[in-house]
Design an enzyme around this catalytic site. Structure first.
Site, PDB file in Angstrom:
ATOM      1  N   ARG A  27       0.840  -1.198   0.000  1.00  0.00           N
ATOM      2  CA  ARG A  27       0.000   0.000   0.000  1.00  0.00           C
ATOM      3  C   ARG A  27       0.878   1.253   0.000  1.00  0.00           C
ATOM      4  O   ARG A  27       1.843   1.341   0.762  1.00  0.00           O
ATOM      5  CB  ARG A  27      -0.917   0.022   1.230  1.00  0.00           C
ATOM      6  CG  ARG A  27      -1.855  -1.179   1.305  1.00  0.00           C
ATOM      7  CD  ARG A  27      -2.775  -1.119   2.500  1.00  0.00           C
ATOM      8  NE  ARG A  27      -3.547  -2.348   2.627  1.00  0.00           N
ATOM      9  CZ  ARG A  27      -4.420  -2.595   3.606  1.00  0.00           C
ATOM     10  NH1 ARG A  27      -4.619  -1.682   4.543  1.00  0.00           N
ATOM     11  NH2 ARG A  27      -5.076  -3.736   3.640  1.00  0.00           N
ATOM     12  N   ARG A  55       2.578   1.457  10.233  1.00  0.00           N
ATOM     13  CA  ARG A  55       2.000   1.725   8.901  1.00  0.00           C
ATOM     14  C   ARG A  55       3.137   1.715   7.874  1.00  0.00           C
ATOM     15  O   ARG A  55       3.868   2.692   7.745  1.00  0.00           O
ATOM     16  CB  ARG A  55       1.273   3.066   8.895  1.00  0.00           C
ATOM     17  CG  ARG A  55       0.376   3.277   7.680  1.00  0.00           C
ATOM     18  CD  ARG A  55      -0.378   4.587   7.779  1.00  0.00           C
ATOM     19  NE  ARG A  55      -1.284   4.610   8.904  1.00  0.00           N
ATOM     20  CZ  ARG A  55      -2.512   4.089   8.904  1.00  0.00           C
ATOM     21  NH1 ARG A  55      -2.973   3.490   7.827  1.00  0.00           N
ATOM     22  NH2 ARG A  55      -3.275   4.161   9.979  1.00  0.00           N
ATOM     23  N   GLU A  67      -5.822  -0.404  16.009  1.00  0.00           N
ATOM     24  CA  GLU A  67      -6.431  -1.401  15.133  1.00  0.00           C
ATOM     25  C   GLU A  67      -5.436  -2.486  14.722  1.00  0.00           C
ATOM     26  O   GLU A  67      -4.311  -2.199  14.317  1.00  0.00           O
ATOM     27  CB  GLU A  67      -6.974  -0.723  13.870  1.00  0.00           C
ATOM     28  CG  GLU A  67      -7.605  -1.691  12.887  1.00  0.00           C
ATOM     29  CD  GLU A  67      -7.747  -1.099  11.496  1.00  0.00           C
ATOM     30  OE1 GLU A  67      -7.796  -1.866  10.518  1.00  0.00           O
ATOM     31  OE2 GLU A  67      -7.790   0.149  11.383  1.00  0.00           O
ATOM     32  N   SER A 119      -9.815  -5.638  10.943  1.00  0.00           N
ATOM     33  CA  SER A 119     -11.151  -5.154  10.584  1.00  0.00           C
ATOM     34  C   SER A 119     -11.906  -6.318   9.968  1.00  0.00           C
ATOM     35  O   SER A 119     -11.409  -6.952   9.038  1.00  0.00           O
ATOM     36  CB  SER A 119     -11.082  -3.993   9.583  1.00  0.00           C
ATOM     37  OG  SER A 119     -10.661  -2.806  10.203  1.00  0.00           O
ATOM     38  N   ARG A 164       1.650  -5.952  12.962  1.00  0.00           N
ATOM     39  CA  ARG A 164       1.091  -5.265  14.131  1.00  0.00           C
ATOM     40  C   ARG A 164       0.981  -6.209  15.326  1.00  0.00           C
ATOM     41  O   ARG A 164       1.073  -5.773  16.473  1.00  0.00           O
ATOM     42  CB  ARG A 164      -0.272  -4.657  13.781  1.00  0.00           C
ATOM     43  CG  ARG A 164      -0.164  -3.503  12.800  1.00  0.00           C
ATOM     44  CD  ARG A 164      -1.440  -2.701  12.719  1.00  0.00           C
ATOM     45  NE  ARG A 164      -1.299  -1.572  11.789  1.00  0.00           N
ATOM     46  CZ  ARG A 164      -2.158  -0.576  11.661  1.00  0.00           C
ATOM     47  NH1 ARG A 164      -3.254  -0.561  12.406  1.00  0.00           N
ATOM     48  NH2 ARG A 164      -1.947   0.398  10.798  1.00  0.00           N
TER      49      ARG A 164
END
Length: 363
Positions: free
Chosen positions: A202, A217, A289, A292, A330
């Protein structure tokens, strides 16, 4: 002409010729307008379920429940990047020389811990209790596949494209969900549950702030993805089941977390309902987070033309769901920070010791 009325015949010929020109011009205009309409429709997000909490942003998200208590330390806890650098096993500077910002080189036992986490997650999700089928999918996909799951056209700037028309997957959701594209599956083959451990790519366009430091990130990370293909009447129950499968990873690692339901203003482009799992990070003194889990209804199925045989002459769109089970990087961050010791060492969670060849502490 048969009646000898040459003047009228010539006039009619001219009208026909003019009509052909009008048809050509109007046809081109229609094609352009239809293309603009398709582009507009492709940019419209999915509709939330009626009972999704209303709100403009994450401040309106609703906490559902918590598991475990944040650890207490008799010393000032360090961030994962500081811990990893002190161990000599997490190197952002070398990664920057190779690839630039937002990459990392893991080595030694931290690299093994990263591998152990992925193997542990896959074994859990493919086990008899959870029953996901393990898939090794392509990491490059066609634009049609990205469109099918909703990454295109809206998130084109967040994606990496090759010079010959492929996209690097931002998540294995793209590859796994598109396995049923342009097909009609038998109803008794549903639900289909897939899982995969893949790299994810990403560009994180527009991302800034504290998350640009460390592993929170990055442009490249790995994730164990969960995807379910169901009949419409089963999708909400499947959603709760998927959430439980993702939560189980953190329960077995004994990491404190909470689950929140996203409000309408914080929902992703293709989701009708989303639950976020947020793990506790001591260095930030907050939950962040780590997964999801989303129910997309038939939104993606319509874009992919993915259906199931409801009756002999009645084919209906499937429902698709996806979730992280979990983001490996993470989870590594959470293990390092929650299991850190005063001397900078990291205690390995008991569930991971077998995957670490018996290593109980990383020094």
């Amino acid at each position: 002409m048969a009646q000898g009325d040459k003047e009228t015949a010539e006039r009619l010929k001219a009208e026909v010729a003019g009509a052909k020109n009008v048809i050509a011009v109007m046809g081109a205009q229609l094609e352009a307008e239809a293309g603009a309409l398709d582009d507009m429709l492709a940019g419209l997000p999915n509709l939330p379920f009626p009972d999704v909490p209303e709100g403009e942003d994450e401040a309106a998200n609703v906490e559902i429940h918590r598991f475990g208590k944040p650890p207490t330390f008799d010393f000032a806890p360090k961030g994962h990047d500081e811990l990893g650098a002190a161990l000599g096993m997490m190197d952002f500077e070398t990664a920057a020389k190779i690839s630039g910002a937002r990459f990392v080189v893991l080595s030694g036992l931290l690299s093994r811990l990263d591998r152990a986490l992925a193997a542990f997650m896959l074994d859990l999700q493919t086990g008899e209790q959870h029953g996901y089928a393990e898939i090794s999918p392509p990491f490059m996909v066609r634009p049609d596949a990205m469109f099918g799951t909703g990454q295109l056209p809206k998130f084109a700037e967040d994606s990496y494209a090759t010079t010959n028309g492929y996209f690097l997957i931002p998540t294995a959701e793209v590859s796994l969900t598109n396995m049923v594209r342009e097909s009609i599956v038998e109803a008794d083959s549903l639900p289909r549950r897939y899982t995969a451990h893949t790299p994810c790519f990403r560009s994180e366009a527009g991302a800034a702030g504290r998350d640009t430091k460390g592993m929170i990130r990055q442009h490249q990370f790995s994730k164990v993805e969960l995807v379910s293909i169901t009949r419409p009447e089963d999708s909400e129950a499947e959603h709760m089941r998927m959430l439980g499968c993702a939560e189980e990873v953190l329960k077995r690692l004994e990491l404190p977390y909470r689950v929140v339901e996203l409000c309408t203003g914080d929902l992703g482009f293709g989701a009708r309902r989303t639950f976020d799992i947020e793990v506790w990070l001591p260095s930030q003194e907050t939950y962040r987070e780590i997964s999801s889990c989303s129910n997309c209804g038939d939104f993606q199925a319509r874009r992919m033309n993915a259906r199931y045989k409801h009756a002999e002459k009645d084919n209906r769109f499937v429902h698709t769901l996806n979730g992280s089970g979990l983001a490996v990087g993470r989870t590594l961050v959470a293990v390092m920070e929650n299991y850190q010791n005063a001397d900078g060492s990291i205690t390995v969670p008991p569930a991971l010791v077998p995957y670490m060849g018996g290593v109980e502490v990383i020094r």
